[in-house]
Structure formats: C-alpha cells, structure tokens
Design a protein around this motif. Structure first.
Motif, PDB file in Angstrom:
ATOM      1  N   GLU A 162       0.731  -1.219  -0.009  1.00 60.90           N
ATOM      2  CA  GLU A 162      -0.025   0.077   0.118  1.00 60.90           C
ATOM      3  C   GLU A 162       0.786   1.227   0.123  1.00 60.90           C
ATOM      4  N   PHE A 163       2.225   1.113   0.216  1.00 56.23           N
ATOM      5  CA  PHE A 163       2.887   2.147   0.374  1.00 56.23           C
ATOM      6  C   PHE A 163       3.685   2.544  -0.922  1.00 56.23           C
ATOM      7  N   HIS A 164       3.883   3.742  -1.285  1.00 59.52           N
ATOM      8  CA  HIS A 164       4.538   4.185  -2.363  1.00 59.52           C
ATOM      9  C   HIS A 164       6.122   3.825  -2.256  1.00 59.52           C
ATOM     10  N   PRO A 165       6.738   3.481  -3.459  1.00 58.28           N
ATOM     11  CA  PRO A 165       8.187   3.365  -3.254  1.00 58.28           C
ATOM     12  C   PRO A 165       8.908   4.454  -2.789  1.00 58.28           C
ATOM     13  N   SER A 166       8.556   5.931  -3.163  1.00 58.03           N
ATOM     14  CA  SER A 166       9.280   7.005  -2.333  1.00 58.03           C
ATOM     15  C   SER A 166       9.173   6.957  -1.086  1.00 58.03           C
ATOM     16  N   THR A 167       7.774   6.323  -0.244  1.00 59.38           N
ATOM     17  CA  THR A 167       7.827   6.212   1.019  1.00 59.38           C
ATOM     18  C   THR A 167       8.746   5.208   1.555  1.00 59.38           C
ATOM     19  N   MET A 168       8.865   4.098   0.979  1.00 63.41           N
ATOM     20  CA  MET A 168       9.595   2.805   1.552  1.00 63.41           C
ATOM     21  C   MET A 168      11.219   3.325   1.126  1.00 63.41           C
ATOM     22  N   VAL A 214       4.164  10.615   9.824  1.00 69.43           N
ATOM     23  CA  VAL A 214       5.492  11.167   9.533  1.00 69.43           C
ATOM     24  C   VAL A 214       6.312  10.609   8.478  1.00 69.43           C
ATOM     25  N   CYS A 215       6.025   9.496   8.063  1.00 65.52           N
ATOM     26  CA  CYS A 215       6.679   8.880   7.010  1.00 65.52           C
ATOM     27  C   CYS A 215       5.997   9.126   5.671  1.00 65.52           C
ATOM     28  N   LEU A 216       4.502   9.185   5.822  1.00 65.33           N
ATOM     29  CA  LEU A 216       3.538   9.115   4.447  1.00 65.33           C
ATOM     30  C   LEU A 216       3.372  10.434   4.085  1.00 65.33           C
ATOM     31  N   PRO A 217       3.733  11.097   3.009  1.00 66.57           N
ATOM     32  CA  PRO A 217       3.339  12.329   2.501  1.00 66.57           C
ATOM     33  C   PRO A 217       1.664  12.473   2.247  1.00 66.57           C
ATOM     34  N   ASP A 218       1.036  11.440   2.117  1.00 66.92           N
ATOM     35  CA  ASP A 218      -0.297  11.652   1.681  1.00 66.92           C
ATOM     36  C   ASP A 218      -1.112  10.857   2.753  1.00 66.92           C
ATOM     37  N   ALA A 219      -0.673  10.820   3.872  1.00 67.80           N
ATOM     38  CA  ALA A 219      -1.248   9.960   5.285  1.00 67.80           C
ATOM     39  C   ALA A 219      -2.721  10.591   5.468  1.00 67.80           C
ATOM     40  N   ASP A 220      -3.055  11.832   5.276  1.00 69.26           N
ATOM     41  CA  ASP A 220      -3.983  12.473   5.498  1.00 69.26           C
ATOM     42  C   ASP A 220      -5.148  12.045   4.582  1.00 69.26           C
ATOM     43  N   LEU A 221      -4.885  11.270   3.546  1.00 69.78           N
ATOM     44  CA  LEU A 221      -5.925  10.832   2.720  1.00 69.78           C
ATOM     45  C   LEU A 221      -6.429   9.410   3.314  1.00 69.78           C
ATOM     46  N   MET A 222      -5.893   8.853   3.987  1.00 72.08           N
ATOM     47  CA  MET A 222      -5.937   7.421   4.551  1.00 72.08           C
ATOM     48  C   MET A 222      -6.952   7.362   5.730  1.00 72.08           C
ATOM     49  N   THR A 223      -7.626   6.298   5.819  1.00 70.12           N
ATOM     50  CA  THR A 223      -8.590   6.151   6.831  1.00 70.12           C
ATOM     51  C   THR A 223      -8.126   5.509   8.094  1.00 70.12           C
ATOM     52  N   PRO A 224      -8.816   5.574   9.090  1.00 63.98           N
ATOM     53  CA  PRO A 224      -8.318   5.192  10.467  1.00 63.98           C
ATOM     54  C   PRO A 224      -8.420   3.553  10.454  1.00 63.98           C
ATOM     55  N   GLU A 225      -9.361   3.057   9.389  1.00 70.19           N
ATOM     56  CA  GLU A 225      -9.209   1.486   9.333  1.00 70.19           C
ATOM     57  C   GLU A 225      -8.221   1.107   8.677  1.00 70.19           C
TER      58      GLU A 225
END
Length: 268
Positions: free
Chosen positions: A8-14, A217-228
């Motif tokens: 689920e993580f983008h390569p730029s995150t990993m 902290v590690c995810l640039p688009d984390a605000d788009l993800m749900t608590p689930e």
C-alpha cells in the motif's frame, strides 16, 4: 501479511532518497577529497562502503518504515545504525585528515576527552536509555526532525563508543575485553525489560491514534488514508515484538562486541 501491507506504500515512502543523496555525498568526499592515509588498502575502502550501506539500510530502506509498525524491526534499525555501521566506518576511514587536525592543541585535547573510554561508555548508554524512556520515545518518534536529530546524536556517540576498541593503542587487551564486556552488560537491563514485559511498553505500537501519528511522519499523503487503514497495520502482538527485539538486541550485542574485541586486540 507484512508484504500485503507494504504494497500500500509508495516506493518513495519505502526508500528515502534524501538519505541516499547524503550517503553519496559522503562517498564523494571519502574518495575524492579526503587525503589518502598511510597503508590505506582497498579492503578498508570496501569496509567503509559497507558501513554506509548499513546506515542506508537503517534509515533509507523499508526497514525505517517497518520499524514504526513492528518493534523488532526498530531494534534491527538500531543495531545496524549504532552497532554495525560505526565499527565498519571506523575501520575503513582515512585518518590522514585527523592526524593533521591533531596538530591543533585544542582539537587534540577535545578529541582525547570525548574518546576517553569511560566518557564514551557513559555518554552512549545515558543517551540510549534516555531515548528509550517511553515518554521520550513516544514524543520524539512523532516528530521527524526530532527523531533524526536523536538518531544523529546517538550515532556520533556510537562512533566514540567503538573508538577505544579499534583505535586506542594505549589500552591493553585485558582492558579492551573488559570494555567490550561492559558494553554487553549495560544492554542487558533493557533487553530483560523487553523480554519479561507482559504488556506493550510503547504506546506508539498499541494506541491507534499515536500509531497513526507515527506513520504519518513517513507518509506524504497520510491525511488521505482512513483510520481503518492504520488499524490494519497493527496486527502484530506488541509483547511478542518486544520479546523478539530484546532477544535480538542481546544476541547482537554479544556477537558484535565479541567480534570487535577480538579484532581490536594488539597483534603480537
């Protein structure tokens, strides 16, 4: 399970491109700008590169992200950064520049102080244990810059920690073995706490809200993800993770300091 999650993580995150750039910059300085030291072999250059690869694996590879999901991976990260990379870098470094700086009395005096075995030992373990106080750990890991600052400070302290074993020619073999044994013994209390704890020590791995903040902290688009989504990242038993981490840390400490103690002994 972990592979599915990481998909689920983008390569730029990993993979951290910034760490890669810094390491590349260090390599340029090492090979093109640092004056060659006497008797500096190809073997030492290769060992130095391995030290940089250990740093990249710790901070720039997927281990950095996984360490925020699995506590045992956090221990792997620390072992690579504080106990694997420093002796490799020390062994492979070009010391001609240091010898030149030693001609400055102030620099030579400060270097003598910070590389004193007792100063190095106390400094590192005070910082290490302070960083792993739950309140401190939970706070620092939620701030990207504070976490990297803490890692850098501990990494420098780790460099000084290994100096007496690899570079201090005035210490006897017996003293060096005692120093190595002290390093092993000083990590035992923390390892034991991790092994015997019957509940999660760090809320970052048990509290969904704090866990979300840590991953963000590690995810640039984390605000788009749900608590689930974040709850799905917490399938790992924190107690078992701490147990694995404690055992891994203790074994790594024994193996590394025994090996470095053997390599650092005086040749007869």
């Amino acid at each position: 399970m972990l592979e599915i999650i990481l998909d689920e993580f983008h390569p730029s995150t990993m993979w951290n491109g910034g760490i890669f750039i810094y390491i590349s910059f260090v390599l340029i300085i090492y090979f093109l700008l640092l004056p060659p030291s006497k008797n500096h072999s190809l073997k030492k250059s290769i060992v130095f590169i391995l030290g940089l690869l250990a740093i990249f694996a710790s901070l720039g590879s997927p281990i950095n992200v996984i360490a925020r999901i699995m506590y045992s991976s956090h221990i792997i990260q620390l072992v690579l950064l504080f106990f694997v990379a420093p002796p490799l870098l020390i062994y492979g470094f070009k010391y001609e520049i240091i010898e030149r700086w030693k001609k400055n009395e102030t620099f030579a005096y400060m270097l003598k102080i910070v590389t004193n075995p007792w100063v190095a030992l106390v400094t590192f373990y005070v910082l290490f244990y302070s960083y792993h106080i739950p309140a401190v750990f939970n706070s620092v890991r939620l701030d990207l810059f504070a976490n990297y600052f803490a890692m850098i400070v501990l990494f420098i302290a780790a460099i000084l920690l290994f100096h007496p074993l690899l570079l201090n020619t005035s210490l006897s073999d017996k003293t060096k073995w005692t120093y190595a044994l002290l390093n092993i013994l000083l990590i035992v209390p923390y390892s034991v706490v991790l092994i015997v704890a019957d509940s999660g020590i760090y809320a970052l791995y048990t509290d969904v809200r704090l866990f979300m903040s840590s991953i963000m902290v590690c995810l640039p688009d984390a605000d788009l993800m749900t608590p689930e989504f974040f709850r799905a990242l917490m399938p790992f038993d924190p107690v078992m993770e701490q147990l694995r981490g404690g055992i891994l840390l203790l074994i790594a400490q024994v193996v590394i300091f025994t090996t470095v103690g053997f390599l650092g002994r005086k040749r007869k």
